[in-house]
Design a protein around this motif. Structure first.
Motif, PDB file in Angstrom:
ATOM      1  N   ALA A 323      -0.520  18.713   1.431  1.00  0.00           N
ATOM      2  CA  ALA A 323       0.352  17.666   1.972  1.00  0.00           C
ATOM      3  C   ALA A 323      -0.469  16.669   2.792  1.00  0.00           C
ATOM      4  N   GLY A 324      -1.435  17.188   3.539  1.00  0.00           N
ATOM      5  CA  GLY A 324      -2.302  16.310   4.315  1.00  0.00           C
ATOM      6  C   GLY A 324      -3.101  15.370   3.433  1.00  0.00           C
ATOM      7  N   PHE A 325      -3.550  15.858   2.267  1.00  0.00           N
ATOM      8  CA  PHE A 325      -4.313  15.002   1.360  1.00  0.00           C
ATOM      9  C   PHE A 325      -3.444  13.861   0.833  1.00  0.00           C
ATOM     10  N   TYR A 326      -2.211  14.181   0.393  1.00  0.00           N
ATOM     11  CA  TYR A 326      -1.351  13.128  -0.146  1.00  0.00           C
ATOM     12  C   TYR A 326      -0.950  12.131   0.947  1.00  0.00           C
ATOM     13  N   ARG A 327      -0.837  12.594   2.163  1.00  0.00           N
ATOM     14  CA  ARG A 327      -0.603  11.671   3.275  1.00  0.00           C
ATOM     15  C   ARG A 327      -1.804  10.747   3.430  1.00  0.00           C
ATOM     16  N   ASP A 328      -3.034  11.286   3.263  1.00  0.00           N
ATOM     17  CA  ASP A 328      -4.231  10.457   3.346  1.00  0.00           C
ATOM     18  C   ASP A 328      -4.254   9.407   2.238  1.00  0.00           C
ATOM     19  N   VAL A 329      -3.757   9.778   1.072  1.00  0.00           N
ATOM     20  CA  VAL A 329      -3.699   8.816  -0.035  1.00  0.00           C
ATOM     21  C   VAL A 329      -2.784   7.642   0.331  1.00  0.00           C
ATOM     22  N   LEU A 330      -1.653   7.948   0.949  1.00  0.00           N
ATOM     23  CA  LEU A 330      -0.743   6.886   1.372  1.00  0.00           C
ATOM     24  C   LEU A 330      -1.397   6.007   2.438  1.00  0.00           C
ATOM     25  N   VAL A 331      -2.132   6.637   3.358  1.00  0.00           N
ATOM     26  CA  VAL A 331      -2.826   5.872   4.393  1.00  0.00           C
ATOM     27  C   VAL A 331      -3.859   4.939   3.762  1.00  0.00           C
ATOM     28  N   ALA A 332      -4.633   5.486   2.810  1.00  0.00           N
ATOM     29  CA  ALA A 332      -5.667   4.682   2.154  1.00  0.00           C
ATOM     30  C   ALA A 332      -5.057   3.526   1.370  1.00  0.00           C
ATOM     31  N   GLY A 333      -3.949   3.799   0.692  1.00  0.00           N
ATOM     32  CA  GLY A 333      -3.320   2.755  -0.115  1.00  0.00           C
ATOM     33  C   GLY A 333      -2.676   1.665   0.704  1.00  0.00           C
ATOM     34  N   SER A 334      -2.246   1.998   1.908  1.00  0.00           N
ATOM     35  CA  SER A 334      -1.573   1.005   2.753  1.00  0.00           C
ATOM     36  C   SER A 334      -2.553   0.156   3.553  1.00  0.00           C
ATOM     37  N   GLY A 335      -3.810   0.582   3.595  1.00  0.00           N
ATOM     38  CA  GLY A 335      -4.791  -0.136   4.393  1.00  0.00           C
ATOM     39  C   GLY A 335      -4.679   0.127   5.877  1.00  0.00           C
ATOM     40  N   SER A 336      -3.935   1.174   6.244  1.00  0.00           N
ATOM     41  CA  SER A 336      -3.749   1.506   7.648  1.00  0.00           C
ATOM     42  C   SER A 336      -5.056   2.020   8.261  1.00  0.00           C
ATOM     43  N   SER A 337      -5.164   1.868   9.574  1.00  0.00           N
ATOM     44  CA  SER A 337      -6.328   2.386  10.287  1.00  0.00           C
ATOM     45  C   SER A 337      -6.089   3.776  10.858  1.00  0.00           C
ATOM     46  N   ALA A 338      -4.979   4.409  10.443  1.00  0.00           N
ATOM     47  CA  ALA A 338      -4.655   5.747  10.935  1.00  0.00           C
ATOM     48  C   ALA A 338      -5.747   6.744  10.543  1.00  0.00           C
ATOM     49  N   VAL A 339      -5.931   7.742  11.362  1.00  0.00           N
ATOM     50  CA  VAL A 339      -6.964   8.751  11.111  1.00  0.00           C
ATOM     51  C   VAL A 339      -6.544   9.649   9.950  1.00  0.00           C
ATOM     52  N   PHE A 340      -7.472   9.979   9.063  1.00  0.00           N
ATOM     53  CA  PHE A 340      -7.194  10.856   7.929  1.00  0.00           C
ATOM     54  C   PHE A 340      -7.081  12.308   8.406  1.00  0.00           C
ATOM     55  N   ASN A 341      -6.230  13.061   7.714  1.00  0.00           N
ATOM     56  CA  ASN A 341      -6.173  14.506   7.944  1.00  0.00           C
ATOM     57  C   ASN A 341      -7.442  15.184   7.452  1.00  0.00           C
TER      58      ASN A 341
END
Length: 395
Positions: A323-341
């Motif tokens: 689940a953490g990986f797929y959340r990281d995919v969403l973060v990467a796709g959105s261009g957000s600066s949020a920290v990856f899991n």
């Protein structure tokens, strides 16, 4: 090193508990009503890995402390933290739930006056696993508590699905937060002797779970299992991979459960046989041995339930990583600066983000979460995992 040294990144909670322990010491010295701020029932809530049971045990140590502060040096503190204090009972559910019979026996024991300590303390880990009957048995004790008994309950939240409203309303709630990575890394270095670079990496990929960070930092097999799980999203290249990777995931969980259970199970069986007279030659030994079948069968039932729980916990940990990986995919796709899991798999997340639409990534994430829920509802692990991985493949 005080008892609070093991409570990572929870300054607000430690402050509340320290004041309560000081008030408890005044009550022991001067009698009931001598101080405020102490109560007989506490509920520790927080996400997995936040240290609910660690905080509860530290509080128990402070309650038994000869100086009322959790010094970490006196016999009360040391025996409590080591799990050997006569007046501190730790309930850790080994199976899927805590039964009413187990809770009734515990409540009867808790009604006694302390034998060597200042308080009779009962710590219940995973209080959300109480059956309805067990919760009712505990409720009666919490409603009419013995004068010198304290109940410390640990649960993911104070939601009615985790802890009944009637029990929660009689407890003082201590909410714990996810510890920051730097605090986790610091405790890995200071307490476990992990080198700073490994500690920093483990803290960054543990999603704030202190125990998970420690395992990753000290156990090569744990690191390998995590890598095998995180290879799944981009490793699904053809339909046959669905069953291959599902099988690997389930077998890895079964293997870990077996490894954790085998040696312990054998020790428990031999101890029970000895207690029932196996190998003895005295009068009555034969009749005692003949009557041991029922006890051995009950032990096997409990061991099987414990192995099932271990397997499900192992699978759930893998699903949290997914689940953490797929959340990281969403973060990467959105261009957000949020920290990856999973910052060490950031390139994989960006690769997936360029290949999948946000909608398909969300479907995959929802499939992982649905699988976790299915396992909690006792769906057979292989069926639940294969259904999930099928969705991960087709998106």
């Amino acid at each position: 090193m005080t008892v609070w040294s093991q409570v990572v990144g929870q300054a607000n909670a430690v402050e509340v508990l320290t004041k309560a322990a000081a008030a408890a010491a005044v009550i022991v010295r001067d009698g009931p009503g001598a101080a405020t701020g102490m109560t007989h029932a506490w509920l520790f809530t927080g996400p997995p890995g936040s240290g609910r049971s660690v905080a509860a045990r530290a509080f128990a140590g402070a309650l038994q402390c000869e100086f009322g502060m959790g010094c970490g040096e006196c016999p009360g503190c040391r025996t409590t933290m080591a799990g050997t204090h006569a007046d501190v009972r730790l309930v850790v559910p080994e199976g899927l739930s805590i039964s009413v019979a187990e809770m009734r026996a515990l409540v009867q024991t808790a009604a006694r006056r302390p034998t060597s300590g200042r308080w009779q303390v009962v710590i219940i880990e995973d209080a959300d696993r109480l059956t309805e009957g067990a919760a009712n048995a505990l409720l009666k004790a919490v409603e009419e508590p013995p004068e010198r008994t304290v109940f410390l309950l640990c649960a993911p939240s104070d939601h009615p699905d985790d802890v009944s409203v009637t029990i929660r309303s009689r407890c003082r709630v201590v909410s714990l937060r996810i510890p920051p990575p730097d605090a986790i890394a610091e405790v890995l270095v200071d307490r476990d002797g992990v080198d700073p670079a490994t500690a920093t990496w483990a803290a960054s990929v543990s999603a704030g779970h202190v125990g998970r960070a420690r395992r990753l930092a000290t156990d090569e097999h744990a690191r390998q299992r995590r890598e095998s799980v995180l290879r799944i999203p981009l490793g699904l290249r053809r339909p046959g991979d669905v069953f291959t990777l599902s099988d690997e995931l389930v077998k890895a969980a079964e293997s870990e459960a077996s490894e954790q259970s085998e040696s312990r199970d054998e020790i428990e069986r031999e101890a029970l046989k000895t207690a029932l007279g196996a190998g003895g030659t005295g009068k009555g030994t034969a009749s005692a041995t003949r009557g041991s079948a029922g006890a051995l069968k009950e032990l096997e039932r409990r061991q099987k339930s414990r192995a099932t729980r271990t397997q499900r916990d192992t699978l759930d940990l893998a699903l949290v990583d997914l689940a953490g990986f797929y959340r990281d995919v969403l973060v990467a796709g959105s261009g957000s600066s949020a920290v990856f899991n999973h910052p060490d798999h950031a390139d994989d997340a960006r690769t997936a983000a360029s290949a999948w639409s946000p909608e398909s990534t969300l479907r995959r994430l929802e499939a992982v979460l649905a699988c976790r829920e299915a396992l909690e509802l006792n769906v057979k692990p292989r069926i639940a995992i294969e259904a999930m991985v099928t969705t991960l493949y087709y998106g």
